[in-house]
Design a protein around this motif. Structure first.
Motif, PDB file in Angstrom:
ATOM      1  N   PHE A  40      34.928 -22.978  23.543  1.00 34.80           N
ATOM      2  CA  PHE A  40      34.211 -23.306  22.313  1.00 34.80           C
ATOM      3  C   PHE A  40      33.599 -22.067  21.667  1.00 34.80           C
ATOM      4  N   CYS A  41      33.037 -21.199  22.479  1.00 34.00           N
ATOM      5  CA  CYS A  41      32.412 -19.981  21.939  1.00 34.00           C
ATOM      6  C   CYS A  41      33.427 -19.084  21.242  1.00 34.00           C
ATOM      7  N   MET A  42      34.686 -19.149  21.680  1.00 29.86           N
ATOM      8  CA  MET A  42      35.718 -18.338  21.045  1.00 29.86           C
ATOM      9  C   MET A  42      36.063 -18.866  19.658  1.00 29.86           C
ATOM     10  N   THR A  43      35.740 -20.120  19.378  1.00 26.28           N
ATOM     11  CA  THR A  43      36.055 -20.705  18.069  1.00 26.28           C
ATOM     12  C   THR A  43      34.920 -20.548  17.072  1.00 26.28           C
ATOM     13  N   VAL A  44      33.749 -20.142  17.551  1.00 22.38           N
ATOM     14  CA  VAL A  44      32.585 -20.008  16.667  1.00 22.38           C
ATOM     15  C   VAL A  44      32.631 -18.652  15.977  1.00 22.38           C
ATOM     16  N   PRO A  45      32.612 -18.604  14.653  1.00 21.92           N
ATOM     17  CA  PRO A  45      32.634 -17.317  13.956  1.00 21.92           C
ATOM     18  C   PRO A  45      31.344 -16.542  14.185  1.00 21.92           C
ATOM     19  N   VAL A  47      30.468 -13.897  12.286  1.00 19.88           N
ATOM     20  CA  VAL A  47      30.063 -13.231  11.054  1.00 19.88           C
ATOM     21  C   VAL A  47      28.645 -13.666  10.703  1.00 19.88           C
ATOM     22  N   GLY A  48      27.790 -12.714  10.437  1.00 20.51           N
ATOM     23  CA  GLY A  48      26.420 -13.030  10.073  1.00 20.51           C
ATOM     24  C   GLY A  48      25.441 -12.998  11.220  1.00 20.51           C
ATOM     25  N   THR A  49      25.930 -12.725  12.441  1.00 21.06           N
ATOM     26  CA  THR A  49      25.033 -12.697  13.601  1.00 21.06           C
ATOM     27  C   THR A  49      24.571 -11.293  13.964  1.00 21.06           C
ATOM     28  N   MET A  50      24.970 -10.279  13.212  1.00 16.73           N
ATOM     29  CA  MET A  50      24.649  -8.907  13.586  1.00 16.73           C
ATOM     30  C   MET A  50      23.145  -8.655  13.593  1.00 16.73           C
ATOM     31  N   ALA A  51      22.423  -9.221  12.617  1.00 15.63           N
ATOM     32  CA  ALA A  51      20.973  -9.004  12.568  1.00 15.63           C
ATOM     33  C   ALA A  51      20.292  -9.575  13.806  1.00 15.63           C
ATOM     34  N   ALA A  52      20.676 -10.796  14.198  1.00 15.85           N
ATOM     35  CA  ALA A  52      20.095 -11.412  15.385  1.00 15.85           C
ATOM     36  C   ALA A  52      20.482 -10.633  16.642  1.00 15.85           C
ATOM     37  N   TYR A  53      21.721 -10.170  16.699  1.00 11.89           N
ATOM     38  CA  TYR A  53      22.187  -9.397  17.846  1.00 11.89           C
ATOM     39  C   TYR A  53      21.420  -8.078  17.953  1.00 11.89           C
ATOM     40  N   TYR A  54      21.211  -7.419  16.838  1.00  4.77           N
ATOM     41  CA  TYR A  54      20.479  -6.151  16.815  1.00  4.77           C
ATOM     42  C   TYR A  54      19.048  -6.355  17.310  1.00  4.77           C
ATOM     43  N   LYS A  55      18.419  -7.437  16.862  1.00 11.67           N
ATOM     44  CA  LYS A  55      17.052  -7.744  17.293  1.00 11.67           C
ATOM     45  C   LYS A  55      17.001  -8.047  18.785  1.00 11.67           C
ATOM     46  N   LEU A  56      18.007  -8.767  19.281  1.00 15.88           N
ATOM     47  CA  LEU A  56      18.068  -9.088  20.706  1.00 15.88           C
ATOM     48  C   LEU A  56      18.179  -7.829  21.549  1.00 15.88           C
TER      49      LEU A  56
END
Length: 203
Positions: A40-45, A47-56
């Motif tokens: 399922f995680c492979m099907t989730v796009p 795009v747009g998660t970079m800000a959250a990833y950077y904060k993490l």
């Protein structure tokens, strides 16, 4: 470039083999849930998660440290996981039973029986990951600015010297940067092709 590529590629291939082996050879209650979640995680796009990833990454305290490479590349899902899952699925469990009967542990089964049989796919995955990591400049620029690689340096030089870039020097750097990858492919292209089959890898 060398330590980043080697560490990132080695961890990616090894962790994919660990999770692929565990989910393909052991039966436990959460097996279906874990496998389904991975698909399922492979099907989730993303795009747009970079800000959250950077904060993490910042909150974890691994920003701009070699530990970032270790933590982020211990992820064991994605296409590499599916390849190793399919490979181990086709290996007979009789090998493990023989070791266990003789008193060996499950670690012995994995590291001395199963993993050596996966040398071909593992090495192929390592080479594929190495090519991608060697050419990866954006990750290094964003999360490892104090550890520039050859590719990130060339990208930064081209961006900063947009109007006054010395093209002979720039293209000389490009040629130097592709020599290791071209050499690897020339030396091990037969290995990659031998372990490739329609739809994935084979042992």
């Amino acid at each position: 470039s060398v330590w980043y590529t080697t560490l990132a590629s080695g961890l990616s291939a090894f962790m994919a083999s660990v999770t692929g082996y565990c989910l393909s050879k052991y039966n436990f209650k959460a097996k279906g849930v874990i496998y389904g979640t991975a698909i399922f995680c492979m099907t989730v796009p993303i795009v747009g998660t970079m800000a959250a990833y950077y904060k993490l990454i910042s909150q974890l305290g691994i920003m701009d440290t070699p530990l970032y490479v270790v933590v982020t590349h211990m992820s064991s899902w994605g296409s590499y996981f599916l390849i190793m899952y399919g490979f181990f699925k086709n290996i007979s469990w009789s090998y493990a039973e023989a070791v266990l009967i003789d008193g060996g542990s499950h670690f012995t089964v994995f590291f001395r029986i199963m993993l050596p049989q996966a040398r071909g796919p593992l090495f192929t995955l390592f080479l594929m990951a190495a090519i991608g990591n060697w050419n990866d400049y954006m990750t290094v620029i964003l999360y490892l600015p104090s550890y520039p690689t050859l590719s990130s340096g060339l990208y930064t030089y081209r961006a900063v010297m947009e109007r006054s870039v010395e093209y002979p020097m720039y293209f000389a750097g490009l040629i130097i940067s592709i020599i290791p990858i071209v050499t690897l492919f020339a030396l091990f292209s037969n290995v990659i092709m031998t372990n490739m089959s329609v739809g994935g890898l084979k042992g």
